[in-house]
Structure formats: C-alpha cells, structure tokens
Design an enzyme around this catalytic site. Sequence first.
Site, PDB file in Angstrom:
ATOM      1  CB  SER A  55     109.227  68.215  80.025  1.00 40.85           C
ATOM      2  OG  SER A  55     109.676  69.277  80.833  1.00 40.85           O
ATOM      3  CD  GLU A 112     114.472  35.225  69.359  1.00 37.22           C
ATOM      4  OE1 GLU A 112     113.627  35.463  68.498  1.00 37.22           O
ATOM      5  OE2 GLU A 112     114.360  34.293  70.176  1.00 37.22           O
ATOM      6  CB  THR A 148     133.391  35.445  54.214  1.00 35.81           C
ATOM      7  OG1 THR A 148     133.557  34.436  53.227  1.00 35.81           O
ATOM      8  CG2 THR A 148     134.715  35.637  54.941  1.00 35.81           C
ATOM      9  CG  HIS A 149     129.976  35.944  51.334  1.00 31.31           C
ATOM     10  ND1 HIS A 149     129.608  37.074  50.636  1.00 31.31           N
ATOM     11  CD2 HIS A 149     131.326  35.842  51.201  1.00 31.31           C
ATOM     12  CE1 HIS A 149     130.695  37.616  50.085  1.00 31.31           C
ATOM     13  NE2 HIS A 149     131.742  36.897  50.409  1.00 31.31           N
ATOM     14  CE  LYS A 173     110.676  27.015  69.550  1.00 29.40           C
ATOM     15  NZ  LYS A 173     111.331  27.389  68.320  1.00 29.40           N
ATOM     16  CB  SER A 230     107.670  27.222  73.034  1.00 32.58           C
ATOM     17  OG  SER A 230     106.402  27.026  72.440  1.00 32.58           O
ATOM     18  CE1 TYR A 268     115.360  74.673  75.344  1.00 31.69           C
ATOM     19  CE2 TYR A 268     113.519  76.179  75.028  1.00 31.69           C
ATOM     20  CZ  TYR A 268     114.020  74.962  75.464  1.00 31.69           C
ATOM     21  OH  TYR A 268     113.162  74.049  76.018  1.00 31.69           O
TER      22      TYR A 268
HETATM   23  N1  ARG Z   1     111.823  71.952  80.033  1.00 26.10           N
HETATM   24  C1  ARG Z   1     112.609  72.749  79.165  1.00 26.10           C
HETATM   25  C2  ARG Z   1     113.431  71.848  78.248  1.00 26.10           C
HETATM   26  O1  ARG Z   1     113.600  70.763  78.591  1.00 26.10           O
HETATM   27  C3  ARG Z   1     113.518  73.625  79.945  1.00 26.10           C
HETATM   28  C4  ARG Z   1     113.985  74.828  79.203  1.00 26.10           C
HETATM   29  C5  ARG Z   1     112.855  75.770  79.006  1.00 26.10           C
HETATM   30  N2  ARG Z   1     113.316  76.968  78.413  1.00 26.10           N
HETATM   31  C6  ARG Z   1     112.460  77.821  77.828  1.00 26.10           C
HETATM   32  N3  ARG Z   1     112.997  78.865  77.282  1.00 26.10           N
HETATM   33  N4  ARG Z   1     111.193  77.594  77.773  1.00 26.10           N
HETATM   34  O2  ARG Z   1     113.892  72.244  77.195  1.00 26.10           O
END
Ligand code: ARG
Length: 483
Positions: free
Chosen positions: A47, A314, A179-180, A307, A301, A341
Amino acid sequence: MSPRTGTSIDNPLRRLIGMSATNNPNPVRGGRFREEPSAIMERINASVDFDRQLAPYDIAGSRAHASMLAATGILSVADNDAIQEGLDRIAREIEEGTMTWDPALEDVHMNIEARLAELIGEPARRLHTARSRNDQVATDLRLWLRDHLDHLDDALTRLQESLIVQAERHAASVMPGMTHLQPAQPVTFGHHMLAYVEMFGRDRGRLKDCRRRMNESPLGAAALAGTSFPVDREATAASLGFDRPAANSMDAVSDRDFCLEFLAAGAIIGVHLSRLAEELVLWTSPTFGFVRLPDSLTTGSSIMPQKRNADAAELVRGKAGRLTGALVSLLTVLKGLPMTYGKDMQEDKEPLFDAAATLMLVIPATAAMIGGMTVDTQAMRARTDDGFVTATDLADWLVREKGLAFREAHHTTGRLVALAEEKGCDLASLPLDAMRRVDDRLDASVRQVLTIDASVASRASPGGTAPQRVAEAAEEARRRYLA
Ligand code: ARG
C-alpha cells in the site's frame, strides 16, 4: 518506486530483524516464513504507493508513542532520544524527497520503521513495543483526517464568502425563481446565492460533527486486545491532540466510522457543488445569459470558435460522481467485516485520499467561479417577463383586498393567466375591462402588485426574498459564518 530489494542478502533492512538467517527482507514476516512472498502477493499486499501520504502523521504517532514508552520506563531515555532524532531525520528526508519507498516493505509504517533501523540500529527495533500496525494505522488516519477536515472547513468558508459578496452586490437584482425549472415567482439573485451559503454552512457543521466524534486516540489498543505493558494512553492521546483515548481496544482498531462520516459529508458537499455547478452551466449558456465567467475560468472549442464553455463547472458537477463513489466504495468494503481488523481495511485509503483531494479541488474552483463571475442583471430582469411570475401576487391581492378564499383566488387568477396567454401579453398589460369580465371585483389598483419589483419587495417575511431581507440576511451570514 525503488526496485524490489527483497532478495538482496545484504539488504540493510535486515538489521531490523536482527540479521536472521532467513532471506526475507520484510520484518513483518519475522522468523515464521521459509519462503519469500511471491511477486503477486507483494503487489496485492503493498500500500506504500498511496499510504505514504500518511508519513508525517505516522512519524508524529511514533514520536508520541516512543516518548510515552520512555516516560513509563518501558523504553530507555537513550533509546527514545535516538528514535526521536532518527524520526526527525526521516521527516526531513521525506520532505526533501530523498526517502526511498520499497513496496517489499508493504506500507508506510514498515518503510519508516525500516529506515529508522538503517539510521539508528537497535533502538528502532524497540519502537514497536506495545503497539501494532492496527492501532498505528488507525491513529495515522485520524490525524490525517483531522488536518484535512480543518483545511476543508477553511475552503468552504472561502466559498461562502464569495457567495455572500455576490449576495450583497445583488440583494435587489431580480431574476425568475424556478420550481420544476419553470418560472415560479421572482426572486433576487442575492437570495439565490444565500441559499447556497446555508447549504455549505450545514456541510461545515457535518465536518465539525465528524471531527468532534473522531478525535479519540486508538494508540494503546495494540493489535486488538490492548497490551500487557503499562502504557499511558492518556499521555499519547494528549500529546497528539486527541480529546481522550478510545474506550474499547477492539473498536479502536476496527472502527472506520470516522472515514464514512467524512465521506458521507464529502458526498453531500459534492452534490451541493454539483447543483450550483449545474446552475452555472445553465446561467452561462447564451440561452439564459445570466452569468459570464472570466476568460481565465472558461474554455474554448477546438472546432467552434464562438464557444465559451464552462468546463470547470461541468467538472465540478462530474466530480460529484467520484465523491459519491468513494462513500459507496468504503461502505461496501466495511459491510460484513467481522471484528476486528481485516486487510480489506487497507482499501479505506484510496477513496479517502481521493475524496479529500477532489474536495480540495472542487471547492476552491467553485469559489473562483462565484467570485469571478459577472452577473447580467438586465438579462435576468428581462427573463422575468416570461411565465406570469407575478400570478401568485395577483391571487394574494384578491385574498387580501377583496376577501376571496385563496382557492377561489387561485382559480380566478388561473383564468386571467389563460386570458393573457391568449392575448400574448403579460398580466400587468391585460386591459382592465377584460380582467373585469373574469371577475368584476378587480380594479386598477391590482396593477401595483403585478410588477416584478413590487412582487419581490412584498416577500418580506423572515427568510424571504425582499431586497431588504436579503441585505440583512447577507449581513447575518457574515456574522454567522465568516467571523
Ligand atoms: N497497511 C495496513 C493498512 O493500511 C496497515 C495495517 C496492517 N495491519 C495488519 N494487521 N496487517 O490497513
């Protein structure tokens, strides 16, 4: 991203695991594993590509944790000093862009810990005492979010200010209220602007609620059950600016309500901005011609030289999609997760980061458009000629002056509108005798209520569109939101 360093025997990260005989560079794998993670395992697990934006908060959390460990005698003062110095240096390296991030080390937490081990050796290996990445990441995320909530509150305040300034300028500029999307009753442009000030005021309230509820410290919850070390959770909570330690260690590591609350508030902000953006798209179209955006906020454009497209508006409208998506995405990730977790929860970060970055783009972009737009008051007034927008004023006059029941007045006015439509004129230009053939209680004084200015001026009820009320409301909004 640095090349995969995982298999190198003299990888300096191995110092963190005390030079174990395994060939494994990842300290999390410890002595348990005989095989390297496969490339695909490493890729799905890592990550650090995105969670490295937590680094300043991770360092702050580690500093607080280490100081507490030293204060309670769990860690020596000398070790704490070395850790603090090492973390300082890592913070500098990250700022200068010289830190190398290694996906083989999974995430921001392990990358920083491993770098600390490179820098200071042995004491780094003691930092994770009485802590888990579970309470660590929950802490980092809360610190990260708290900062972003504060920035967003500032951004929303600036947006409110731009709306209030336009409201002050246009407290008496009339336009057809809809409205509408059909002409309904005349309103002032200032009143319309202040409607959005209220919406963004509630948005700020939601962010504030979220901040208040999220400001509890997970540190000391460790993996899920708490820790056998005599930690001082009050101390780490206080030093990180939390109001208190989270009460339950299992909840502390598995709760992501604070992310959901933020994303829900963010999605609502996105929807509010999208509605305003849609109005800008309509108003800047020559078909309406109410508003002109400066060249600096308009695009051309590639084929049609005439334009002036409101692309920024948008995009603000379009980005409501990602904000809503971020909320749905995290709700879906969390649904059905058992205590406590689960690695699914690593999927909380990208929607969270993307939502915050998106909001920090669309809110200032909208503030710039509102602040920079010029309003064509003539064009807006001209459009109040369409759609018999003073019909309600006529019905109200019949009730007030002639004692008709409102339902009867509504019916009579409807016939007068049909008559005007037939004659191709507006209500104020209907000949009196033609009016009297519909209802002989009508007299010439009715004309006074049929002008646009009389109509808006008459809507002087609290919260109404009368220019006087709008000017007062703008002043009140300044006091309430900008003070
Ligand atoms: N990179 C992990 C997360 O964002 C950190 C926590 C990891 N904990 C574990 N028990 N593997 O969730």
